[in-house]
Design an enzyme around this catalytic site. Structure first.
Site, short mmCIF file in Angstrom:
data_model
loop_
_atom_site.label_atom_id
_atom_site.label_comp_id
_atom_site.label_asym_id
_atom_site.label_seq_id
_atom_site.Cartn_x
_atom_site.Cartn_y
_atom_site.Cartn_z
N TYR A 70 0.84 -1.20 0.00
CA TYR A 70 0.00 0.00 0.00
C TYR A 70 0.87 1.24 0.00
CZ TYR A 70 -4.27 2.66 1.06
OH TYR A 70 -5.33 3.52 1.01
N ASN A 142 -15.26 3.66 0.15
CA ASN A 142 -15.67 3.55 -1.24
C ASN A 142 -16.71 4.60 -1.68
OD1 ASN A 142 -13.95 1.28 -1.78
ND2 ASN A 142 -15.37 0.05 -0.59
N SER A 169 -16.94 -3.22 -8.78
CA SER A 169 -16.26 -3.04 -7.49
C SER A 169 -17.15 -2.21 -6.57
CB SER A 169 -14.93 -2.33 -7.70
OG SER A 169 -15.15 -0.99 -8.13
N ASP A 192 -15.24 -9.92 -18.74
CA ASP A 192 -16.10 -11.05 -19.10
C ASP A 192 -15.95 -12.15 -18.06
OD1 ASP A 192 -17.92 -12.48 -20.50
OD2 ASP A 192 -16.63 -12.87 -22.24
N ARG A 193 -17.02 -12.90 -17.83
CA ARG A 193 -17.04 -13.95 -16.81
C ARG A 193 -18.24 -14.84 -17.05
NH1 ARG A 193 -16.81 -10.38 -11.94
NH2 ARG A 193 -15.83 -9.00 -13.47
N GLY A 261 -6.92 3.04 -8.45
CA GLY A 261 -6.54 1.67 -8.13
C GLY A 261 -5.75 1.05 -9.26
N LYS A 343 -18.86 -8.40 -0.67
CA LYS A 343 -17.92 -7.78 0.26
C LYS A 343 -18.08 -8.47 1.62
CE LYS A 343 -16.64 -3.58 0.09
NZ LYS A 343 -15.18 -3.85 0.06
#
Length: 350
Positions: A70, A142, A169, A192-193, A261, A343
């Protein structure tokens, strides 16, 4: 706990034991994190507040920090977790603006994956306790990142367009909902998934104007999209690599690309033509730095703005799974799986 180290008993305990996730060295969380317990004192300084942690999510930044990857390395030994919501259970005699029973968000450097904590009043941010627990626990990182990206860098207005990768996300889902609140169009890019159509439907139902997979960015699909909405003034990049360059290809002239990110762990690829001929601006966004540069009042206002959107029913927390604190290793392992859709939120309250 301020001034109390694991394994060293404290006098006059108000709580028999505090438990926390503790690590003495950087590395993979499943290996370096351990649960420790020790007595905790209620001997508060005048400006101190004793809180009981209620819930805390596991964010990618939490994992990266433990791994030593980080932007800001922790001072070891350290406690895991950056954000969470707590309930006030005792006040020092000089505390004036917080009440027992209030919900607060710790805004300090020490970790929050623990059962109790002592903070000075100035490091606690009050939050509406009528919010759902999972919303209060996940509001500080977030949704705040999504809100400032939408409002702090470009003067976005109704009818404008934003394009983002990593749209599924937690930040991406917050962007979709906050943008819808402000009537800003979103083009949401996902990998894609196997379950891609159900994910597309989910993001569309959240309020996404368009949801596309990465290979559609170079297809006639984009031509059809831009018949209906203007080209994006803003792009949000959390992936890096080639994915970022693909976003730039669709930007309006003088657009701004915000990178927050690097999920691909690849260097940012820049479309040179877009940079030169379209005069794009590339900026980085780090919520930690934003909070360092802004006052506590600014942060409180930001959180209140988001809380108001939640209370109107226009924003919900990301898909999540509530996990007992004692099962933190299981939750961390789950959060690191590829394509994980839930999450993991640690619940400290019994």
């Amino acid at each position: 706990m301020n001034g109390i180290l694991p394994g060293i008993p404290a006098s006059n305990p108000v709580v028999q034991y505090e438990a926390e996730t503790f690590y003495k060295e950087l590395g993979e969380p499943s290996s370096v994190l351990e649960k420790v317990e020790y007595e905790i004192s209620d001997n508060l300084q005048p400006n101190e507040v004793l809180v009981k942690m209620l819930a805390s999510p596991i964010n990618p930044a939490d994992i990266n920090k433990i791994q030593g990857k980080y932007g800001k390395k922790p001072k070891l030994p350290a406690i895991g977790g950056y954000e969470g919501v707590a309930k006030v259970i005792k006040l020092g005699p000089s505390v004036k603006n917080i009440k027992i029973g209030s919900w607060v968000i710790p805004n300090a450097d020490d970790g929050v994956w623990k059962s109790y904590g002592v903070y000075t009043e100035d490091t606690l941010i009050k939050i509406d306790e009528t919010l759902p627990l999972e919303a209060a626990a996940t509001i500080f990182v977030n949704p705040c990142t999504a809100y400032i990206m939408l409002k702090d860098f470009v003067n976005t207005k109704e009818g404008d367009t934003v394009i983002q990768n990593g749209a599924n996300s937690a930040v991406g889902q917050a962007v979709i909902q906050i943008a819808k609140h402000f009537k800003i169009n979103t083009i949401n890019v996902i990998r894609d998934r196997p379950n891609v159509e159900s994910l597309k439907s989910y993001l569309t139902n959240l309020g996404g104007t368009y949801v596309v997979v990465e290979n559609e960015l170079r297809s006639p699909v984009m031509v059809d999209i831009f018949k209906n909405i203007p080209k994006p003034l803003l792009a949000f990049n959390c992936v890096g690599g080639k994915s970022a360059a693909e976003l730039m290809r669709h930007m309006a002239d003088e657009g701004t690309v915000l990178t927050y990110g690097a999920m691909s762990k690849q260097p940012l690829m820049i479309n040179t033509g877009s940079l030169i001929f379209n005069d794009l601006k590339l900026l980085g966004v780090w919520m930690t730095k934003w909070k360092e540069l802004h006052s506590k009042e600014d942060t409180e206002k930001l959180i209140q703005n988001i809380a108001n959107i939640i209370k109107k029913g226009e924003m919900k927390p990301p898909t999540h799974r509530m996990v007992k604190f004692e099962n933190f290793k299981e939750a961390i392992t789950k959060s690191m799986e590829p394509y994980v859709s839930e999450k993991q939120i640690l619940v400290m309250e019994e």
